[in-house]
Design a protein around this motif. Structure first.
Motif, PDB file in Angstrom:
ATOM      1  N   THR A 167       0.802  -1.088   0.024  1.00  0.00           N
ATOM      2  CA  THR A 167       0.079  -0.018  -0.008  1.00  0.00           C
ATOM      3  C   THR A 167       0.840   1.294  -0.159  1.00  0.00           C
ATOM      4  N   ALA A 168       1.863   1.331   0.742  1.00  0.00           N
ATOM      5  CA  ALA A 168       2.721   2.301   0.761  1.00  0.00           C
ATOM      6  C   ALA A 168       3.597   2.639  -0.567  1.00  0.00           C
ATOM      7  N   GLN A 169       3.728   1.482  -1.138  1.00  0.00           N
ATOM      8  CA  GLN A 169       4.724   1.567  -2.558  1.00  0.00           C
ATOM      9  C   GLN A 169       3.468   2.220  -3.299  1.00  0.00           C
ATOM     10  N   ALA A 170       2.409   1.626  -3.608  1.00  0.00           N
ATOM     11  CA  ALA A 170       1.317   1.977  -4.360  1.00  0.00           C
ATOM     12  C   ALA A 170       1.017   3.392  -4.299  1.00  0.00           C
ATOM     13  N   ARG A 171       1.153   4.222  -2.948  1.00  0.00           N
ATOM     14  CA  ARG A 171       0.689   5.529  -2.628  1.00  0.00           C
ATOM     15  C   ARG A 171       1.750   6.442  -3.107  1.00  0.00           C
ATOM     16  N   LEU A 172       2.881   5.911  -3.130  1.00  0.00           N
ATOM     17  CA  LEU A 172       4.037   6.676  -3.576  1.00  0.00           C
ATOM     18  C   LEU A 172       4.067   6.580  -5.054  1.00  0.00           C
ATOM     19  N   GLN A 185      13.956   5.106  -7.649  1.00  0.00           N
ATOM     20  CA  GLN A 185      14.874   6.132  -6.895  1.00  0.00           C
ATOM     21  C   GLN A 185      14.464   6.661  -5.582  1.00  0.00           C
ATOM     22  N   ARG A 186      13.144   6.706  -5.402  1.00  0.00           N
ATOM     23  CA  ARG A 186      12.486   7.259  -4.630  1.00  0.00           C
ATOM     24  C   ARG A 186      12.497   6.236  -3.306  1.00  0.00           C
ATOM     25  N   ILE A 187      12.341   5.017  -3.765  1.00  0.00           N
ATOM     26  CA  ILE A 187      12.268   3.789  -2.638  1.00  0.00           C
ATOM     27  C   ILE A 187      13.522   3.328  -2.275  1.00  0.00           C
ATOM     28  N   GLY A 188      14.725   3.540  -3.069  1.00  0.00           N
ATOM     29  CA  GLY A 188      16.097   3.415  -2.752  1.00  0.00           C
ATOM     30  C   GLY A 188      16.510   2.001  -3.327  1.00  0.00           C
ATOM     31  N   TRP A 189      15.667   1.499  -4.635  1.00  0.00           N
ATOM     32  CA  TRP A 189      16.088   0.243  -5.386  1.00  0.00           C
ATOM     33  C   TRP A 189      17.010   0.651  -6.319  1.00  0.00           C
ATOM     34  N   PHE A 202      20.969  -2.787   0.663  1.00  0.00           N
ATOM     35  CA  PHE A 202      19.662  -2.452   0.930  1.00  0.00           C
ATOM     36  C   PHE A 202      19.552  -1.977   2.746  1.00  0.00           C
ATOM     37  N   THR A 203      18.601  -1.082   2.892  1.00  0.00           N
ATOM     38  CA  THR A 203      18.691  -0.605   4.335  1.00  0.00           C
ATOM     39  C   THR A 203      17.566  -1.440   5.054  1.00  0.00           C
ATOM     40  N   TRP A 204      18.007  -2.439   5.951  1.00  0.00           N
ATOM     41  CA  TRP A 204      17.075  -3.322   6.693  1.00  0.00           C
ATOM     42  C   TRP A 204      16.550  -2.694   8.045  1.00  0.00           C
ATOM     43  N   SER A 205      16.192  -1.392   8.048  1.00  0.00           N
ATOM     44  CA  SER A 205      15.711  -0.808   9.196  1.00  0.00           C
ATOM     45  C   SER A 205      14.869   0.235   9.176  1.00  0.00           C
ATOM     46  N   MET A 206      14.119   1.071   9.923  1.00  0.00           N
ATOM     47  CA  MET A 206      13.324   2.008   9.818  1.00  0.00           C
ATOM     48  C   MET A 206      13.831   3.233   9.230  1.00  0.00           C
ATOM     49  N   GLU A 207      15.406   3.194   9.201  1.00  0.00           N
ATOM     50  CA  GLU A 207      15.847   4.486   8.772  1.00  0.00           C
ATOM     51  C   GLU A 207      15.721   4.262   6.923  1.00  0.00           C
ATOM     52  N   ALA A 208      15.286   3.366   6.621  1.00  0.00           N
ATOM     53  CA  ALA A 208      14.896   2.984   5.147  1.00  0.00           C
ATOM     54  C   ALA A 208      13.981   4.087   4.490  1.00  0.00           C
ATOM     55  N   PRO A 209      13.980   4.534   2.984  1.00  0.00           N
ATOM     56  CA  PRO A 209      13.296   5.400   2.439  1.00  0.00           C
ATOM     57  C   PRO A 209      11.923   4.711   2.635  1.00  0.00           C
ATOM     58  N   GLU A 210      10.935   5.646   2.577  1.00  0.00           N
ATOM     59  CA  GLU A 210       9.431   4.964   2.617  1.00  0.00           C
ATOM     60  C   GLU A 210       9.193   3.993   1.520  1.00  0.00           C
ATOM     61  N   GLY A 211       8.637   2.816   1.530  1.00  0.00           N
ATOM     62  CA  GLY A 211       8.198   2.170   0.499  1.00  0.00           C
ATOM     63  C   GLY A 211       9.506   1.149   0.084  1.00  0.00           C
ATOM     64  N   HIS A 212      10.558   1.219   0.871  1.00  0.00           N
ATOM     65  CA  HIS A 212      11.870   0.286   0.745  1.00  0.00           C
ATOM     66  C   HIS A 212      11.343  -1.038   0.703  1.00  0.00           C
ATOM     67  N   MET A 213      10.645  -1.563   1.503  1.00  0.00           N
ATOM     68  CA  MET A 213      10.194  -2.983   1.678  1.00  0.00           C
ATOM     69  C   MET A 213       8.710  -3.143   1.476  1.00  0.00           C
ATOM     70  N   PRO A 214       8.122  -4.379   1.087  1.00  0.00           N
ATOM     71  CA  PRO A 214       9.081  -5.521   0.767  1.00  0.00           C
ATOM     72  C   PRO A 214       9.668  -5.428  -0.484  1.00  0.00           C
ATOM     73  N   LEU A 215      10.675  -6.120  -0.952  1.00  0.00           N
ATOM     74  CA  LEU A 215      11.364  -6.032  -2.416  1.00  0.00           C
ATOM     75  C   LEU A 215      10.563  -7.038  -3.075  1.00  0.00           C
ATOM     76  N   ILE A 216      10.152  -6.187  -4.322  1.00  0.00           N
ATOM     77  CA  ILE A 216       9.525  -7.346  -5.334  1.00  0.00           C
ATOM     78  C   ILE A 216      10.693  -7.460  -6.303  1.00  0.00           C
ATOM     79  N   ASN A 217      11.156  -8.522  -6.814  1.00  0.00           N
ATOM     80  CA  ASN A 217      12.229  -8.488  -7.807  1.00  0.00           C
ATOM     81  C   ASN A 217      12.286  -7.755  -8.848  1.00  0.00           C
ATOM     82  N   GLN A 218      12.997  -6.410  -8.652  1.00  0.00           N
ATOM     83  CA  GLN A 218      13.074  -5.413  -9.694  1.00  0.00           C
ATOM     84  C   GLN A 218      13.543  -5.856 -11.124  1.00  0.00           C
TER      85      GLN A 218
END
Length: 239
Positions: A167-172, A185-189, A202-218
């Protein structure tokens, strides 16, 4: 400072929780550091600390409370969970998947493990062929059970202050007018036009950009990501 003249640090823990429940999005986020500093008082509330919240809901506040207690007062979390093997949030599966391990990883903020498990869940939802080959074709997404995708999305949402999840990824993506080249670029992929190296970069913490996770094989291109975010069950959640 919240409305009125009383600084948040001087408020009782009960009132702070009331504001966390009823406040605006901006007010709620402004309370995070204050409530976290009062974690001992939070733990003393016992099971009543989660009474205002719905285990079937999407509110990130109870997920954040559980994470704070897990980090600083883990015994308090044990007392809050009637079944420690399942987690506090109620999630369902149409095909009998067990979401307890995902909920446990997210509770402990082990986001890398949660991401790997999410990839495994997506393969299981896509079917045995996807499990065997180790990845999902975009054409298989439409056959995924919506209730399971919603369960995955809800858990990422409630355990990330609403910052991660489909949902966060779709919102962005919507704010970027559907421009996937900008979303990466926005979500850090992507960084500087180069795909981020998995998993170490990748940044595996709450410091990651919004929408950074979960990863869908880009590396499988836009179509897989687009198929997931356009699944009818997830579109219905894009509020």
């Amino acid at each position: 400072m919240l409305s009125g003249s009383t600084p948040a640090p001087n408020l009782s823990i009960d009132l702070l929780l009331e504001l966390l429940v009823t406040g605006s999005a901006r007010q709620r986020r402004s309370l995070i550091k204050t409530i976290q500093a009062r974690v001992d008082d939070l733990a003393k509330l016992g099971p009543s600390v989660l009474d205002p919240f719905d285990p079937n809901g999407d509110d990130w506040a109870p997920g954040w409370i559980l994470q704070v207690l897990q980090r600083y007062q883990p015994d308090a979390v044990t007392a809050l969970l009637t079944d420690s093997t399942k987690g506090w949030f109620t999630v369902e599966s149409a095909i009998g998947l067990d979401f307890a391990p995902l909920q446990r990883h997210l509770l402990h903020q082990d986001f890398e493990a949660a991401d790997r498990l999410t990839s495994d869940i997506l393969r299981q939802l896509a079917g045995e062929a996807a499990v065997q080959r180790g990845y999902v074709y975009f054409s298989e997404v439409s056959f995924m059970q919506g209730i399971d995708l919603v369960s995955v999305d809800r858990l990422w949402t409630v355990y990330s202050q609403g910052r991660f999840g489909f949902t966060a990824q779709a919102r962005l993506l919507k704010t970027l007018k559907g421009r996937y080249d900008q979303l990466w670029q926005r979500i850090g992929w992507k960084r500087g036009g180069v795909w981020t190296r998995y998993p170490d970069s990748f940044t595996w913490s709450m410091e990651a950009p919004e929408g950074h996770m979960p990863l869908i094989n880009q590396l499988r291109g836009v179509r897989l990501m687009d198929a997931v975010l356009r699944h009818p069950a997830l579109i219905a959640r894009q509020f």
